[in-house]
Design a protein around this motif. Structure first.
Motif: not given
Lengths: 90, 312
Positions: B195-220
């Motif tokens: 991916m060239d870019s990743y957006t998350v709008a008003f969604g990240i606060r609902n994720v249980t493990d935000r660090h995991a989500a950020l790491c996955e964002a970094h990976r893709v």
């Protein structure tokens, strides 16, 4: 774990019947991998499943939308087992 | 579907009632509680394993009225915030974009249109474009860049939100270049660096493990790829803060009750905003996941903030 019905509902299954959008887009398939193993998936059009042959897990495709939650993965070739593996992930 | 209650006992948990702590104090900005068995659900504390399902219920309940409620709750401001998000993103021709937790498609549609506009401009001025490209691998490189079309993938954990999004896309005549995928932001079903870019709008606060989500964002993300997060943040000005709090806790749940017939879900939404880390803490958490050049921009006095990070 108690799981809310985040997957297919009767409404979606009804709308999927006979819809030309029910089949997964091949271009999208090229961009998808197993959420657990991050390896490519095989698309079984008949069963509407995305299959990770290595792990023996199948993820459903409903109305053209792949459901790629690890929880949605179904162990294949095992009778009576509905919910998929968690692979140690909580 | 049986309504999942926060007092449902889990096999290894003590009996119902003793798990739930009603706390009026904000949880700490760090993820200290994430290493324990409990986590915030608005102002409540719930077993960690339950949060995903509880949040899922909230969004299944609000999905059909989500867009109307956004307009009502923010007085239409959410449109300006999303416009600013996409403006910051500056989509280009051929962009491969992932919009996470973007079920109803608000941000995704804007990004797709911007990509298509950029591609249209390219098509109309081919001579100038080709002249500016380096001639290192003329045939192959130009052929690849000419052929790759922009694509936006809308990714959400909630099937009802995706369904609403698909209907909206149909109503707006958007089809080509748009894909819909259900899954968990903590375990993205995409390969590395796609991916060239990743957006998350008003969604990240609902994720249980935000660090995991950020790491996955970094990976893709590809190298040079950008993460943009639009999220409610902390208002610093005292007077504005009081007005905002009064509005949030007194008005929004009532509107939710009247319009969406679901006061509890909107109570959760309002509380979850207060539990989210402040601008600097969130920026630190984004850095912890490996992002560089992390910055943020406050909008509307800090009611929301756009955080940006790059994979370098």
């Amino acid at each position: 774990m108690c799981q809310a019905a985040a997957g297919s509902t009767p409404q979606q299954q009804q709308s999927a019947a006979g819809s030309t959008a029910a089949v997964l887009d091949e271009a999208l398939l090229a961009k998808l991998v197993c959420p657990l193993a991050k390896t490519p998936l095989r698309y079984d059009v008949e069963e509407q499943l995305l299959i990770n042959d290595e792990l023996g897990v199948g993820y459903p495709v409903v109305n053209g939308v792949p459901y790629l939650m690890p929880m949605r993965g179904r162990m294949l070739h095992q009778e009576g087992q509905e919910e998929g593996q968690q692979a140690g992930h909580s | 579907m049986r309504l999942l209650s926060t007092t449902d006992p889990l096999p290894h948990q003590p009996p119902a009632g003793s798990n739930i702590i009603n706390s009026s104090s904000r949880s700490s900005d760090t993820n200290a509680e994430d290493t324990e068995d409990v986590i915030d659900f608005g102002f409540k504390t719930v077993p960690r394993q339950q949060k995903e399902a509880l949040v899922g219920q909230v969004f299944s309940n609000v999905a059909s009225s989500y867009d109307i409620m956004n307009d009502l709750m923010s007085g239409g401001l959410h449109r300006l915030w999303k416009h600013r998000l996409v403006e910051t993103l500056a989509p280009f021709a051929g962009m491969q974009h992932l919009d996470v937790a973007g079920g109803t498609g608000d941000v995704a549609f804007r990004v797709l249109r911007a990509i298509q506009t950029a591609e249209q401009i390219d098509r109309q001025q081919p001579q100038q474009w080709q002249a500016q490209q380096p001639q290192q691998q003329p045939g192959q490189q130009q052929q690849q860049q000419q052929q790759q079309q922009g694509a936006v993938t809308v990714f959400d954990i909630n099937a009802e939100m995706l369904e609403v999004g698909k209907q909206r896309a149909r109503a707006q005549g958007l089809a080509t270049g748009l894909s819909w995928v259900q899954g968990n932001a903590e375990q993205l079903p995409f390969p590395d660096a796609c991916m060239d870019s990743y957006t998350v709008a008003f969604g990240i606060r609902n994720v249980t493990d935000r660090h995991a989500a950020l790491c996955e964002a970094h990976r893709v993300l590809r190298r040079g790829g950008r993460l943009l997060c639009l999220e409610f943040s902390q208002v610093s000005l005292p007077l504005l803060r009081q007005v905002y709090d009064a509005y949030s806790f007194n008005v929004i749940p009532k509107i939710g009750g009247l319009v969406a017939h679901d006061e509890a879900s909107y109570q959760y939404l309002v509380e979850s905003i207060r539990q989210f880390p402040d601008q600097e803490s969130w920026a630190d958490q984004i850095r912890d996941a490996g992002f560089k050049a992390v910055t943020y921009e406050n909008l509307t006095g800090g009611v929301v903030a756009i955080h940006s990070g790059f994979k370098l």
